[in-house]
Write an enzyme that holds these catalytic residues in place. Structure first.
Site, PDB file in Angstrom:
ATOM      1  N   LYS A 263      43.833  94.134  39.973  1.00 51.35           N
ATOM      2  CA  LYS A 263      43.179  95.014  38.937  1.00 51.35           C
ATOM      3  C   LYS A 263      42.400  94.259  37.801  1.00 51.35           C
ATOM      4  CE  LYS A 263      45.820  98.961  37.366  1.00 51.35           C
ATOM      5  NZ  LYS A 263      46.841  99.379  36.584  1.00 51.35           N
TER       6      LYS A 263
HETATM    7  C1  E4P Z   1      47.742 102.829  36.544  1.00 53.32           C
HETATM    8  O1  E4P Z   1      47.077 102.083  37.175  1.00 53.32           O
HETATM    9  C2  E4P Z   1      47.806 102.620  34.856  1.00 53.32           C
HETATM   10  O2  E4P Z   1      47.941 101.380  34.374  1.00 53.32           O
HETATM   11  C3  E4P Z   1      48.716 103.730  34.348  1.00 53.32           C
HETATM   12  O3  E4P Z   1      48.558 105.047  35.155  1.00 53.32           O
HETATM   13  C4  E4P Z   1      48.510 103.940  33.051  1.00 53.32           C
HETATM   14  O4  E4P Z   1      49.436 105.125  32.534  1.00 53.32           O
HETATM   15  P1  E4P Z   1      49.886 105.273  31.069  1.00 53.32           P
HETATM   16  O5  E4P Z   1      48.698 105.791  30.312  1.00 53.32           O
HETATM   17  O6  E4P Z   1      50.855 106.246  31.047  1.00 53.32           O
HETATM   18  O7  E4P Z   1      50.588 103.819  30.193  1.00 53.32           O
END
Ligand code: E4P
Length: 226
Positions: A83
């Protein structure tokens, strides 16, 4: 639509994976901190539970260090999706890792223009954060609609739309109606998807009526009841 679970909690991942509904996992540095685990150990264990893509995020902000981190993370297991943040350095890192055959999830996407760039560098996934846009009175699902529409104009773009920052079941339903490829959601949202009071009420009524018949489907259950 593929379902990814958005957590680094191993017990939750094991439990949900046993339902057969989990196609992958996403983590981020905040989720790793919450789990209180060694990052690489946690990713290794998650990759052994779920055969689909498991996102592991780089923490460097410059391209050279991101690339080194990404290469190291990719070595943990073949289903690691590295990522990277949607910055210029992150996009360069995405391009380089994709050229090496590594899956890349470009994260922290908040505009259609950003999503277009991620597709151009060959991202495996683009992660629009719908909940965080809703939080600031913008329309997260409009962004998903825009990205899906744009990507459809260009069949050469193979990037999958991974709807992230999901906060409730309707985010999942609307994302599916729009044709998003993947939704990543916290464990509690995945569980909420099956819940309906009319299902509970209907089942209770069926079971009460069934009891009145005095029958059992399995012979051993009837013998035990007698
Ligand atoms: C996933 O890849 C993201 O990091 C995650 O969905 C972020 O979610 P949040 O906005 O609830 O922290």
């Amino acid at each position: 639509m593929k379902f990814f679970v958005d957590t680094a909690d191993i017990a939750e991942i094991r439990d949900l994976a046993s339902t057969g509904m989990v196609d992958g996992v996403t983590t981020n540095p905040s989720l790793i901190a919450k789990a209180g685990r060694d990052f690489k150990d946690a990713i290794r264990e998650i990759c052994s539970i779920v055969p689909g893509p498991v996102s592991a995020e780089v923490t460097a902000t410059d391209h050279a260090t991101q690339l080194a981190e990404g290469r190291l993370l990719a070595k943990i297991a073949k289903n690691v999706a590295v990522k990277v943040p949607l910055t210029m350095d992150g996009l360069k890192t995405c391009k380089a890792l994709r050229a090496e055959g590594t899956m890349v999830n470009v994260t922290l996407c908040f505009s259609a223009a950003q999503a277009l760039l991620a597709a151009k560098v060959g991202a495996t996934f683009i992660s629009p954060f719908v909940g965080r846009l809703d939080d600031i009175s913008e329309d997260g699902m409009q962004l998903v609609d825009d990205i899906v529409t744009i990507y459809r104009q260009y069949p050469e773009y193979k990037t999958e739309v991974l709807v992230a920052s999901i906060r409730h079941p309707m985010h999942v339903v609307v994302a599916a109606k729009l044709g998003a490829h993947v939704g990543t959601m916290p464990p509690d949202i995945m569980r909420k998807l099956y819940q309906h009071p009319l299902t509970d009420k209907g089942l209770a009524a069926f079971l009460a009526d069934w009891k009145k018949t005095g029958q059992s489907i399995l012979p051993q259950a009837k013998a035990a009841a007698e």
